[in-house]
Write a protein that holds these residues in place. Sequence first.
Motif, PDB file in Angstrom:
ATOM      1  N   LYS A  76       0.713  -1.063   0.166  1.00 43.53           N
ATOM      2  CA  LYS A  76      -0.006   0.133  -0.067  1.00 43.53           C
ATOM      3  C   LYS A  76       0.992   1.322   0.011  1.00 43.53           C
ATOM      4  O   LYS A  76       0.394   2.253  -0.076  1.00 43.53           O
ATOM      5  N   LEU A  77       2.155   1.091   0.251  1.00 41.48           N
ATOM      6  CA  LEU A  77       3.013   2.335   0.164  1.00 41.48           C
ATOM      7  C   LEU A  77       3.049   2.797  -1.338  1.00 41.48           C
ATOM      8  O   LEU A  77       3.443   3.932  -1.471  1.00 41.48           O
ATOM      9  N   VAL A  78       2.796   2.035  -2.245  1.00 36.79           N
ATOM     10  CA  VAL A  78       2.785   2.415  -3.762  1.00 36.79           C
ATOM     11  C   VAL A  78       1.529   2.342  -4.448  1.00 36.79           C
ATOM     12  O   VAL A  78       0.642   1.345  -3.918  1.00 36.79           O
ATOM     13  N   ARG A  79       1.235   3.071  -5.498  1.00 37.48           N
ATOM     14  CA  ARG A  79      -0.011   3.121  -6.166  1.00 37.48           C
ATOM     15  C   ARG A  79      -0.335   1.531  -6.677  1.00 37.48           C
ATOM     16  O   ARG A  79      -1.478   1.096  -6.468  1.00 37.48           O
ATOM     17  N   PHE A  80       0.530   0.872  -7.296  1.00 38.69           N
ATOM     18  CA  PHE A  80       0.365  -0.383  -7.864  1.00 38.69           C
ATOM     19  C   PHE A  80       1.791  -1.114  -7.639  1.00 38.69           C
ATOM     20  O   PHE A  80       2.769  -0.452  -7.827  1.00 38.69           O
ATOM     21  N   TYR A  81       1.701  -2.431  -6.832  1.00 40.21           N
ATOM     22  CA  TYR A  81       2.866  -3.123  -6.304  1.00 40.21           C
ATOM     23  C   TYR A  81       3.273  -3.788  -7.997  1.00 40.21           C
ATOM     24  O   TYR A  81       2.374  -4.557  -8.289  1.00 40.21           O
ATOM     25  N   VAL A  82       4.529  -3.646  -8.330  1.00 38.47           N
ATOM     26  CA  VAL A  82       5.055  -4.416  -9.570  1.00 38.47           C
ATOM     27  C   VAL A  82       6.098  -5.369  -8.855  1.00 38.47           C
ATOM     28  O   VAL A  82       6.952  -4.970  -8.569  1.00 38.47           O
ATOM     29  N   PRO A  83       5.629  -6.788  -8.945  1.00 29.26           N
ATOM     30  CA  PRO A  83       6.290  -7.823  -8.676  1.00 29.26           C
ATOM     31  C   PRO A  83       7.790  -7.740  -9.373  1.00 29.26           C
ATOM     32  O   PRO A  83       7.928  -7.213 -10.739  1.00 29.26           O
ATOM     33  N   PRO A  84       8.810  -8.275  -9.106  1.00 30.24           N
ATOM     34  CA  PRO A  84      10.336  -8.280  -9.701  1.00 30.24           C
ATOM     35  C   PRO A  84      10.048  -8.853 -11.092  1.00 30.24           C
ATOM     36  O   PRO A  84      10.559  -8.380 -12.067  1.00 30.24           O
ATOM     37  N   VAL A  85       9.277  -9.944 -11.469  1.00 34.44           N
ATOM     38  CA  VAL A  85       9.144 -10.532 -12.817  1.00 34.44           C
ATOM     39  C   VAL A  85       8.444  -9.373 -13.606  1.00 34.44           C
ATOM     40  O   VAL A  85       8.814  -9.734 -14.977  1.00 34.44           O
ATOM     41  N   ALA A  86       7.829  -8.500 -13.147  1.00 39.67           N
ATOM     42  CA  ALA A  86       7.101  -7.730 -14.036  1.00 39.67           C
ATOM     43  C   ALA A  86       7.701  -6.286 -14.202  1.00 39.67           C
ATOM     44  O   ALA A  86       7.094  -5.549 -14.974  1.00 39.67           O
ATOM     45  N   ARG A  87       8.776  -6.220 -13.508  1.00 32.52           N
ATOM     46  CA  ARG A  87       9.414  -4.744 -13.753  1.00 32.52           C
ATOM     47  C   ARG A  87      10.433  -4.869 -15.106  1.00 32.52           C
ATOM     48  O   ARG A  87      10.690  -5.748 -15.610  1.00 32.52           O
ATOM     49  N   TRP A  88       9.996  -3.551 -15.834  1.00 32.36           N
ATOM     50  CA  TRP A  88      10.640  -3.288 -17.052  1.00 32.36           C
ATOM     51  C   TRP A  88      11.923  -3.813 -17.348  1.00 32.36           C
ATOM     52  O   TRP A  88      12.454  -4.275 -18.239  1.00 32.36           O
ATOM     53  N   ASP A  89      12.640  -3.344 -16.285  1.00 30.83           N
ATOM     54  CA  ASP A  89      14.163  -3.657 -16.216  1.00 30.83           C
ATOM     55  C   ASP A  89      14.389  -5.267 -16.366  1.00 30.83           C
ATOM     56  O   ASP A  89      15.228  -5.510 -17.231  1.00 30.83           O
ATOM     57  N   SER A  90      13.604  -6.019 -15.731  1.00 32.08           N
ATOM     58  CA  SER A  90      13.907  -7.562 -15.826  1.00 32.08           C
ATOM     59  C   SER A  90      13.131  -8.011 -17.281  1.00 32.08           C
ATOM     60  O   SER A  90      14.119  -8.834 -17.967  1.00 32.08           O
ATOM     61  N   ILE A  91      12.199  -7.242 -17.558  1.00 35.39           N
ATOM     62  CA  ILE A  91      11.550  -7.793 -18.781  1.00 35.39           C
ATOM     63  C   ILE A  91      12.508  -7.414 -19.941  1.00 35.39           C
ATOM     64  O   ILE A  91      12.524  -8.355 -21.057  1.00 35.39           O
ATOM     65  N   SER A  92      13.032  -6.087 -20.123  1.00 36.79           N
ATOM     66  CA  SER A  92      13.863  -5.876 -21.226  1.00 36.79           C
ATOM     67  C   SER A  92      15.162  -6.630 -21.403  1.00 36.79           C
ATOM     68  O   SER A  92      15.913  -6.416 -22.480  1.00 36.79           O
ATOM     69  N   ARG A  93      15.568  -7.233 -20.380  1.00 40.13           N
ATOM     70  CA  ARG A  93      16.777  -8.092 -20.513  1.00 40.13           C
ATOM     71  C   ARG A  93      16.515  -9.736 -21.130  1.00 40.13           C
ATOM     72  O   ARG A  93      17.564 -10.278 -21.387  1.00 40.13           O
ATOM     73  N   LYS A  94      15.324  -9.991 -21.080  1.00 43.48           N
ATOM     74  CA  LYS A  94      14.936 -11.269 -21.750  1.00 43.48           C
ATOM     75  C   LYS A  94      15.014 -11.277 -23.322  1.00 43.48           C
ATOM     76  O   LYS A  94      15.065 -10.574 -23.899  1.00 43.48           O
ATOM     77  N   THR A  95      15.657 -12.671 -23.712  1.00 40.34           N
ATOM     78  CA  THR A  95      16.176 -12.737 -25.024  1.00 40.34           C
ATOM     79  C   THR A  95      15.296 -14.111 -25.455  1.00 40.34           C
ATOM     80  O   THR A  95      15.289 -14.294 -26.724  1.00 40.34           O
ATOM     81  N   THR A  96      15.126 -15.021 -24.461  1.00 35.77           N
ATOM     82  CA  THR A  96      14.508 -16.459 -24.903  1.00 35.77           C
ATOM     83  C   THR A  96      13.413 -16.374 -23.907  1.00 35.77           C
ATOM     84  O   THR A  96      13.314 -15.800 -22.995  1.00 35.77           O
ATOM     85  N   GLY A  97      12.302 -17.182 -24.592  1.00 37.20           N
ATOM     86  CA  GLY A  97      11.241 -17.624 -23.653  1.00 37.20           C
ATOM     87  C   GLY A  97      10.377 -16.318 -23.509  1.00 37.20           C
ATOM     88  O   GLY A  97       9.608 -16.018 -22.453  1.00 37.20           O
ATOM     89  N   VAL A  98      10.456 -15.314 -24.245  1.00 41.93           N
ATOM     90  CA  VAL A  98      10.007 -13.996 -24.080  1.00 41.93           C
ATOM     91  C   VAL A  98       8.264 -13.957 -23.977  1.00 41.93           C
ATOM     92  O   VAL A  98       7.896 -13.345 -23.080  1.00 41.93           O
ATOM     93  N   GLY A  99       7.843 -14.568 -25.028  1.00 36.80           N
ATOM     94  CA  GLY A  99       6.387 -14.835 -24.892  1.00 36.80           C
ATOM     95  C   GLY A  99       5.834 -15.132 -23.518  1.00 36.80           C
ATOM     96  O   GLY A  99       4.924 -14.670 -22.879  1.00 36.80           O
ATOM     97  N   GLN A 100       6.556 -16.192 -23.007  1.00 35.42           N
ATOM     98  CA  GLN A 100       5.986 -16.940 -21.493  1.00 35.42           C
ATOM     99  C   GLN A 100       6.390 -15.794 -20.634  1.00 35.42           C
ATOM    100  O   GLN A 100       5.544 -15.772 -19.862  1.00 35.42           O
ATOM    101  N   GLU A 101       7.419 -15.235 -20.603  1.00 37.39           N
ATOM    102  CA  GLU A 101       7.829 -14.333 -19.841  1.00 37.39           C
ATOM    103  C   GLU A 101       6.865 -13.243 -19.631  1.00 37.39           C
ATOM    104  O   GLU A 101       6.519 -12.608 -18.559  1.00 37.39           O
ATOM    105  N   LEU A 102       6.566 -12.632 -20.733  1.00 39.27           N
ATOM    106  CA  LEU A 102       5.582 -11.439 -20.804  1.00 39.27           C
ATOM    107  C   LEU A 102       3.999 -11.995 -20.092  1.00 39.27           C
ATOM    108  O   LEU A 102       3.382 -11.238 -19.389  1.00 39.27           O
ATOM    109  N   THR A 103       3.784 -13.066 -20.583  1.00 38.53           N
ATOM    110  CA  THR A 103       2.561 -13.781 -19.984  1.00 38.53           C
ATOM    111  C   THR A 103       2.602 -13.846 -18.419  1.00 38.53           C
ATOM    112  O   THR A 103       1.724 -13.407 -17.868  1.00 38.53           O
ATOM    113  N   ASP A 104       3.594 -14.417 -17.976  1.00 37.06           N
ATOM    114  CA  ASP A 104       3.847 -14.539 -16.559  1.00 37.06           C
ATOM    115  C   ASP A 104       4.005 -13.306 -16.057  1.00 37.06           C
ATOM    116  O   ASP A 104       3.090 -13.153 -14.742  1.00 37.06           O
ATOM    117  N   ALA A 105       4.583 -12.068 -16.424  1.00 33.62           N
ATOM    118  CA  ALA A 105       4.689 -11.060 -15.930  1.00 33.62           C
ATOM    119  C   ALA A 105       3.141 -10.133 -15.630  1.00 33.62           C
ATOM    120  O   ALA A 105       3.082  -9.630 -14.801  1.00 33.62           O
TER     121      ALA A 105
END
Length: 169
Positions: A76-105
């Motif tokens: 509740k300290l933030v408007r929306f909590y973004v779990p580590p798997v859904a943080r853009w920094d993590s997402i932008s480093r993916k090169t394999t399994g991208v579709g599954q990673e995005l769906t999971d995020a």
Amino acid sequence: MAISQTKLDISALEQWLWDAACQIRGPLDAPKFKDYILPLVFLKRLSDVFEDEVAHLSRDFGDLGTTEKLVEGDHKLVRFYVPPVARWDSISRKTTGVGQELTDAVRALARENPRLQGVIDVVDFNATTAGQRIVDDQRLAALIQILSRHRLGLDDVEPDILGRVRACA
């Protein structure tokens, strides 16, 4: 890829979305572009705002590490909590399994923020038709790199940037 340091005006926004659409042209019909692009722009906005909010809170709590632990314990300290798997920094480093990673995020983000269920988690980035991926990992990774060109944080864009994205799409 360098992130633009200028505010995203309507002309730059339109060009950015055009570049994103061009990246997935071919596997998708034009009306379907938004089904893939809009959730990612929304995810990017939420991730960038989350990062900004944590940075602002760290000024109050003394340091980033302490703040991250506090936010992890009290979403509740933030408007929306973004779990580590859904943080853009993590997402932008993916090169394999991208579709599954995005769906999971997007699903993880919706689980952590029930108000987003049925909003951000409606597309399966790993979907297939006739046994073939609709948008392959290579195109998704390139789309992510295009969307990484601009920051969508608190001071980077106007508050209603997502409304403008929807209007442009």
